[in-house]
Scaffold this motif. Structure first.
Motif, PDB file in Angstrom:
ATOM      1  N   ARG A 426       0.795  -1.209  -0.030  1.00 22.50           N
ATOM      2  CA  ARG A 426      -0.100   0.055  -0.013  1.00 22.50           C
ATOM      3  C   ARG A 426       0.876   1.308  -0.132  1.00 22.50           C
ATOM      4  NH1 ARG A 426      -4.541  -2.590   4.236  1.00 22.50           N
ATOM      5  NH2 ARG A 426      -5.106  -4.251   2.666  1.00 22.50           N
ATOM      6  N   ALA A 427       2.000   1.075   0.342  1.00 23.87           N
ATOM      7  CA  ALA A 427       2.955   2.194   0.360  1.00 23.87           C
ATOM      8  C   ALA A 427       3.353   2.684  -1.129  1.00 23.87           C
ATOM      9  CB  ALA A 427       4.445   2.043   1.275  1.00 23.87           C
ATOM     10  N   SER A 428       3.270   1.757  -1.997  1.00 27.28           N
ATOM     11  CA  SER A 428       3.393   1.818  -3.570  1.00 27.28           C
ATOM     12  C   SER A 428       2.496   2.211  -4.432  1.00 27.28           C
ATOM     13  CB  SER A 428       3.935   0.404  -3.920  1.00 27.28           C
ATOM     14  OG  SER A 428       4.964  -0.195  -3.127  1.00 27.28           O
ATOM     15  N   ILE A 429       1.207   2.328  -3.458  1.00 31.79           N
ATOM     16  CA  ILE A 429      -0.119   2.917  -4.267  1.00 31.79           C
ATOM     17  C   ILE A 429      -0.529   4.140  -3.856  1.00 31.79           C
ATOM     18  CG2 ILE A 429      -2.307   1.920  -4.878  1.00 31.79           C
ATOM     19  CD1 ILE A 429      -1.288  -0.891  -4.713  1.00 31.79           C
ATOM     20  N   GLY A 430      -0.897   4.957  -4.743  1.00 30.05           N
ATOM     21  CA  GLY A 430      -1.515   6.292  -4.292  1.00 30.05           C
ATOM     22  C   GLY A 430      -3.070   5.803  -4.826  1.00 30.05           C
ATOM     23  N   PHE A 431      -3.897   6.535  -3.938  1.00 30.70           N
ATOM     24  CA  PHE A 431      -5.523   6.109  -4.338  1.00 30.70           C
ATOM     25  C   PHE A 431      -6.180   7.218  -3.949  1.00 30.70           C
ATOM     26  CE2 PHE A 431      -9.649   4.147  -2.149  1.00 30.70           C
ATOM     27  CZ  PHE A 431      -9.998   3.807  -3.591  1.00 30.70           C
ATOM     28  N   VAL A 432      -6.821   7.560  -5.121  1.00 27.56           N
ATOM     29  CA  VAL A 432      -7.935   8.885  -4.991  1.00 27.56           C
ATOM     30  C   VAL A 432      -9.163   8.176  -5.380  1.00 27.56           C
ATOM     31  CG1 VAL A 432      -8.250  11.135  -6.090  1.00 27.56           C
ATOM     32  CG2 VAL A 432      -5.944  10.475  -6.029  1.00 27.56           C
ATOM     33  N   SER A 433     -10.016   8.397  -4.450  1.00 28.08           N
ATOM     34  CA  SER A 433     -11.262   7.825  -4.511  1.00 28.08           C
ATOM     35  C   SER A 433     -12.352   8.786  -4.748  1.00 28.08           C
ATOM     36  CB  SER A 433     -11.657   7.115  -3.117  1.00 28.08           C
ATOM     37  OG  SER A 433     -13.048   6.784  -3.110  1.00 28.08           O
ATOM     38  N   GLN A 434     -13.365   8.596  -5.568  1.00 20.37           N
ATOM     39  CA  GLN A 434     -14.588   9.549  -5.614  1.00 20.37           C
ATOM     40  C   GLN A 434     -15.097   9.834  -4.242  1.00 20.37           C
ATOM     41  OE1 GLN A 434     -18.124   7.778  -7.287  1.00 20.37           O
ATOM     42  NE2 GLN A 434     -17.335   5.626  -7.118  1.00 20.37           N
ATOM     43  N   ASP A 435     -15.066   9.047  -3.417  1.00 21.39           N
ATOM     44  CA  ASP A 435     -15.682   9.419  -2.068  1.00 21.39           C
ATOM     45  C   ASP A 435     -14.428   9.866  -1.145  1.00 21.39           C
ATOM     46  OD1 ASP A 435     -17.138   9.820   0.222  1.00 21.39           O
ATOM     47  OD2 ASP A 435     -17.198   7.645   0.818  1.00 21.39           O
ATOM     48  N   VAL A 436     -14.084  11.266  -1.139  1.00 24.99           N
ATOM     49  CA  VAL A 436     -12.923  11.796  -0.709  1.00 24.99           C
ATOM     50  C   VAL A 436     -13.313  11.891   0.610  1.00 24.99           C
ATOM     51  CG1 VAL A 436     -11.498  13.799  -0.598  1.00 24.99           C
ATOM     52  CG2 VAL A 436     -12.226  12.911  -2.922  1.00 24.99           C
ATOM     53  N   PHE A 437     -12.014  11.361   1.623  1.00 24.46           N
ATOM     54  CA  PHE A 437     -12.086  11.578   3.012  1.00 24.46           C
ATOM     55  C   PHE A 437     -11.064  12.391   3.494  1.00 24.46           C
ATOM     56  CE2 PHE A 437     -11.664  10.962   7.279  1.00 24.46           C
ATOM     57  CZ  PHE A 437     -12.731  10.435   7.924  1.00 24.46           C
ATOM     58  N   LEU A 438     -11.573  13.624   4.050  1.00 25.29           N
ATOM     59  CA  LEU A 438     -10.517  14.526   4.620  1.00 25.29           C
ATOM     60  C   LEU A 438     -10.984  14.611   6.164  1.00 25.29           C
ATOM     61  CD1 LEU A 438     -10.825  17.599   2.218  1.00 25.29           C
ATOM     62  CD2 LEU A 438      -9.072  16.121   2.084  1.00 25.29           C
ATOM     63  N   PHE A 439      -9.606  14.715   6.748  1.00 30.20           N
ATOM     64  CA  PHE A 439      -9.706  14.542   8.505  1.00 30.20           C
ATOM     65  C   PHE A 439      -9.727  16.056   8.646  1.00 30.20           C
ATOM     66  CE2 PHE A 439      -7.487  10.788   6.943  1.00 30.20           C
ATOM     67  CZ  PHE A 439      -7.869   9.735   7.696  1.00 30.20           C
ATOM     68  N   HIS A 440     -10.329  16.109  10.106  1.00 28.40           N
ATOM     69  CA  HIS A 440     -10.624  17.428  10.437  1.00 28.40           C
ATOM     70  C   HIS A 440      -9.358  17.957  10.940  1.00 28.40           C
ATOM     71  CE1 HIS A 440     -12.510  20.653  12.732  1.00 28.40           C
ATOM     72  NE2 HIS A 440     -11.757  20.233  13.723  1.00 28.40           N
ATOM     73  N   GLY A 441      -8.787  18.941  10.077  1.00 30.16           N
ATOM     74  CA  GLY A 441      -7.552  19.424  10.684  1.00 30.16           C
ATOM     75  C   GLY A 441      -7.266  20.634   9.184  1.00 30.16           C
ATOM     76  N   THR A 442      -6.037  20.870   9.420  1.00 27.63           N
ATOM     77  CA  THR A 442      -5.527  22.145   8.279  1.00 27.63           C
ATOM     78  C   THR A 442      -5.609  21.603   6.825  1.00 27.63           C
ATOM     79  OG1 THR A 442      -3.293  21.800   8.556  1.00 27.63           O
ATOM     80  CG2 THR A 442      -4.492  23.432   9.953  1.00 27.63           C
TER      81      THR A 442
END
Length: 594
Positions: A426-442
């Motif tokens: 999983r460190a070798s793969i970048g994943f951009v999903s249609q259901d974007v999850f952003l964490f509460h932060g900056t």
């Protein structure tokens, strides 16, 4: 695990889990024992003082070599000071030790449970309730902490009281000891009766907590939908039903625990009256001295009255064991996706991906994928298209090893993914999903989520590559702007571009784009499409496409239908072929029926 699993077996499981804290448990238990031994000694000293006043130079203290009665009283005074000092010292030590143990154990349990939760496969989460999991990690762990803070010491001290006071009783007067201890079997039988009746009730209480937490979590997450459909009253009523069910479950448990207290009190009253009357008769008959009688009367209270708290302590114990079962059931949930043991040289991954006769089905359901063969050379872009349910997203989930194929295999640079260390994969793969999850932060923290040590220049470069820098600079605090929970302060397109920037900063050799432009406007789509082209350069890219206009330049397009690849080729080839892909293209471009 069964809801009716015994509390004793839950306690054994907890002690087995807490073996790393064995020394702290032993030390805390020792302090509880010593505290209780010193706690019952003042009653003995009072009896000895009465013995000195009544018998003077014939008293028990005189037998110890202190002839003068006043000196005997001075000695008793000094002993009293010492006893109270040690009782207070061990009270302090037991409170500090038990509470520190409770803090460490609840921390370890929460961390182990959450750590194990993260290792569970995605199929498990499909059947899990978020609210129930939050209740286990928070409320259940806290319930166990409350028991360790006081209830555990209380149980130990009740046992110490029975043993130590019983020894004094049988030394001074075996007949009175038998009378005083007569209520104990009644109390023990009552405790077992209560335990059997209360155990399933408290298991139900914990279940209701999970349902209530689930309702609250879902409603808060879906507050926009609730408001837009004006369903506030409906959801309030549904929450009221769940809350009332929790109250009713607690009410049944409270009814049982409340019935236990009168039983204990009547048994205690019988033991105390027997000691008072029969012991007094022995004194009047000259068979027992007044000092010993005083000790017995005082110790009868010391023995029996603390047992009135047994109902409260057992109530706390049952709640804690119900919580323990739920916590340890989570910790012991088997992980079905094997972690793999073969290292993958992340820095040296080329990105050559092969699907070989891959098949997959969710649980016992029908096959979602069948005989999928794909050969994706390193550095090329593969687009997956097809109608909803055709298996596109499932292929991506298999590549990330969220699930394991039920047939065939998937390789990365020749390494079978089933044997590769999951972290390396999983460190070798970048994943951009249609259901974007952003964490509460900056904004900065969300872009750097995969590379937390990245510098400001690298973060800005990633944002520029994703065409996110310009809109970020219009935010109130720029890169230091809080995005809100799940990024709710940003638009869908803005969230998507931050997600792409996050993948750019990670700089993986393999990139997965899961319908990244499916829910944005045309201008945003164009910006995202440009950024995706830049991001895909020099790396293997898998694109799940909803809008076919985004994949016309893909090196290869695979069309899936009912879990099978039915067409493969470049855009122009598939258009000329006149199959399913051309039909989808015509629908999206408005050419259908021309």
């Amino acid at each position: 695990m069964s809801k009716t699993q015994s509390s004793f077996s839950a306690l054994v499981r907890l002690l087995r889990y807490a073996r790393g804290h064995r020394r702290s448990i032993i030390v805390a238990s020792t302090y509880s024992i010593l505290n209780k031994l010193f706690d019952i000694m003042p009653e003995i000293l009072i009896g000895m003082a009465i013995d000195v006043v009544v018998r003077q130079d014939q008293s028990f203290m005189a037998d110890l070599g202190i002839a003068e009665p006043f000196h005997q009283m001075l000695a008793l005074g000094a002993l009293t000071v010492g006893v109270w000092a040690f009782e207070s010292l061990f009270e302090f030590l037991l409170l500090v030790t038990w509470r520190n143990l409770a803090q460490r154990l609840q921390h370890d349990l929460r961390m182990d449970a959450y750590g194990h939760l993260q290792d569970l496969d995605m199929a498990w989460f499909e059947d899990a309730s978020t609210g129930k999991l939050v209740a286990i990690l928070n409320d259940d762990v806290n319930q166990l902490e409350r028991f360790l803070n006081g209830g555990a010491s209380d149980l130990i001290q009740v046992g110490v009281t029975v043993v130590s006071v019983g020894a004094v009783f049988f030394y001074l007067s075996p007949p009175i000891a038998l009378m005083a201890f007569t209520p104990i079997p009644v109390i023990i039988i009552g405790a077992f009766w209560f335990q059997r009746r209360a155990q399933p009730l408290y298991a139900e209480v914990r279940e209701r907590v999970g349902f209530l937490s689930t309702r609250l979590a879902n409603n808060i997450s879906g507050i926009a939908t609730i408001k837009s459909f004006t369903r506030e009253s409906h959801e309030l009523d549904r929450l009221g039903e769940d809350s009332e069910a929790y109250v009713e479950a607690n009410r049944r448990a409270i009814r049982i625990s409340s019935a236990f207290i009168p039983i204990i009190r009547m048994a205690i009253m019988a033991g105390f009256v027997a000691t008072l009357v029969y012991g007094g008769k022995l004194v009047l008959d000259g068979e027992l001295n007044a000092g010993a009688y005083s000790v017995l009367v005082f110790l009868t209270q010391r023995l029996l009255w603390p047992l009135t708290r047994m109902a409260e302590t057992i109530d706390l114990y049952e709640r804690a064991m119900a919580s323990t079962r739920r916590i340890l059931d989570l910790v012991e949930t088997p992980i079905r996706v094997r972690p793999g043991e073969q290292p993958l040289p992340v820095d040296g991954v080329r990105g050559d991906i092969r699907f070989e006769k891959v098949g997959f089905a969710y649980g016992d359901g029908p096959a979602v994928l069948s005989d999928v063969d794909i050969d994706l050379p390193a550095g090329e872009t593969l687009a997956l298209v097809g109608s909803t349910g055709s298996g596109k997203s499932t292929l991506v989930k298999l590549l990330l090893r969220f699930y394991e194929p039920t047939a065939g295999r998937i390789t990365l640079d020749g390494h079978d993914l089933n044997g590769v260390i999951l972290h390396d994969l999983r460190a070798s793969i970048g994943f951009v999903s249609q259901d974007v999850f952003l964490f509460h932060g900056t904004v900065r923290e969300n872009i750097a989520y995969g590379q937390p040590d990245a510098g400001d220049d690298a973060i800005e470069a990633a944002a520029r590559a994703a065409e996110a820098h310009d809109f970020i600079m219009t935010l109130p605090q720029g890169y230091d702007t809080l995005v809100g929970e799940r990024g709710q302060k940003l638009s869908g397109g803005q969230r998507q571009r931050l997600s792409i920037a996050r993948a750019v900063l990670k700089d993986p050799p393999v990139l997965i784009l899961d319908e990244a432009t499916s829910a944005v406007d045309n201008e945003t789509e164009a910006a995202i499409q440009r950024s995706m082209k830049r991001v895909a350069e020099g790396r293997t890219t898998v694109v799940i496409a909803h809008r076919l206009s985004t994949i016309v330049d893909a090196d290869r397009i695979c069309v899936l239908d009912s879990g099978r690849i039915v067409e493969t080729g470049r855009h122009d080839e598939l258009i000329r072929r006149g199959g399913i892909y051309q039909g989808l293209w015509d629908v999206q471009t408005g050419s259908a029926g021309d």
